[in-house]
Enzyme design. Structure first.
Site: not given
Length: 376
Positions: A191, A275, A358
């Site tokens: 993340d 991501e 997170d």
């Protein structure tokens, strides 16, 4: 199965005064040819409505001093202009808003040129301490790694950096066995974090040292000195090089950290899930822009991708619309309160589990990436 691969190795170069002057002249000639060909193409299209096809040989007759430099540098300037036009028309067809090819300014563009290997015109000499280049002769270089003798030189890019260093980037071509595809067994999710670069699904934080933030005060001091000097003077040039050296050191520190962090992840995991973030948009944010530009997550992701491919492993990208921060990793409940970035911890209203923002997002990215990898 044997595949052909390419690797670029950068060497620090130490040319003589005459060689340095010839490098500067070659870069200037390549830039001049690029700008002249662009101007002629624009003028010809306005007059006839057709694309002009020209080669450097035509300009050598008009400007004989172009014959003094490496001809491959001029040919590559033409190829660069042709590539700029192809990218322009490709983006037009795709419905984007492309930028038309621009002129290269003398004081703002990179001072570099590219030359190609033909009939042994580029080679290492003196146990790798010297690199022979067209027109330049033998240039002393510092070699930091041993090169396999089976590697073949394809091209060389010579650059005079803004900090005053000379560098040569040698592109090698070699045959190797295609890496065997590894069946993923160990997965990890990353993340994005402005301060730590990333947070793993195991709760690890690499602790990015914020290279730019640490030297920001020094950079500001040197830039203030530069602003008070007469532009174009000798002292102005020296001070400009000092500012460039600070930027160069920051870049090298960031790149070194990225390589070490990526190598650690590649050695431990078979599949890394990240991501798909709009880093360009995030860098324009008033609150997060400087931190986003400082940690260079986009460059880190590119390094991670090719290091995994070299070992037969995978980098899985999760879509940017996936609500990784809003989903509870335990029960799947979607909590919209995490849209506020100031919320670093939250308790799931459904199962009552308290999450670190997170770490929970990284675990959701890992699970989604695992699903995408196994279903492919």
């Amino acid at each position: 199965m044997t595949v052909m691969m390419h690797r670029a190795v950068v060497y620090r170069a130490y040319p003589t005064r005459e060689q340095a002057a010839l490098i500067e002249r070659t870069c200037g000639c390549a830039r001049f040819l690029y700008n002249r060909m662009l101007a002629d193409k624009i003028a010809h299209y306005r007059e006839t409505g057709e694309m002009l096809r020209v080669t450097p040989a035509r300009y050598k007759r008009e400007f004989p001093w172009l014959k003094e430099v490496d001809s491959f540098a001029l040919c590559n300037a033409q190829l660069n202009l042709d590539a700029a036009y192809r990218n322009f028309f490709r983006r037009v067809k795709a419905g984007e808003k492309p930028g038309f090819p621009k002129y290269k300014a003398k004081h703002r563009s990179r001072c570099c040129y590219k030359t190609n290997f033909v009939n042994g015109n580029i080679r290492f000499e003196g146990d790798g301490r010297y690199l022979r280049l067209p027109k330049l002769g033998s240039v002393r270089v510092r070699q930091k790694r041993e090169i396999d003798p089976s590697w073949r030189i394809k091209s060389v890019t010579v650059e005079h950096t803004r900090s005053g260093r000379f560098e040569v980037s040698v592109l090698f071509e070699f045959e190797t066995q295609e890496p065997e595809r590894v069946e993923p067994e160990s997965f990890v999710g990353l993340d994005y974090s402005s301060h730590d670069l990333y947070v793993t699904s195991d709760g690890e934080r690499p602790g990015y040292p914020r290279c730019f933030r640490r030297t920001e005060w020094k950079l500001a001091r040197e830039q203030r000195k530069l602003s008070r000097m007469q532009k174009g003077s000798a002292n102005w040039g020296k001070q400009k090089a000092r500012v460039a050296r600070i930027h160069e050191k920051t870049r090298n520190q960031r790149k070194d950290f990225h390589h070490k962090a990526a190598n650690g992840l590649v050695e431990r995991y078979d599949c890394v899930c990240v991501e798909d973030l709009d880093m360009s948009g995030m860098s324009r944010s008033l609150k997060l822009g400087k931190s986003t530009m400082d940690n260079g997550f986009g460059m880190f992701r590119a390094l991670l991708s090719y290091k995994l491919e070299d070992r037969g492993k995978r980098l899985v990208t999760v879509g940017r619309l996936f609500p990784s921060s809003q989903l509870c990793h335990e029960c799947g409940y979607r909590f919209s309160g995490t849209k506020d970035l100031s919320v670093r911890e939250w308790t799931c209203p459904s199962c009552g589990r308290t999450h670190d923002r997170d770490v929970n997002a990284a675990r959701n990215i890992r699970d989604e990436g695992m699903r995408l990898a196994l279903s492919a």
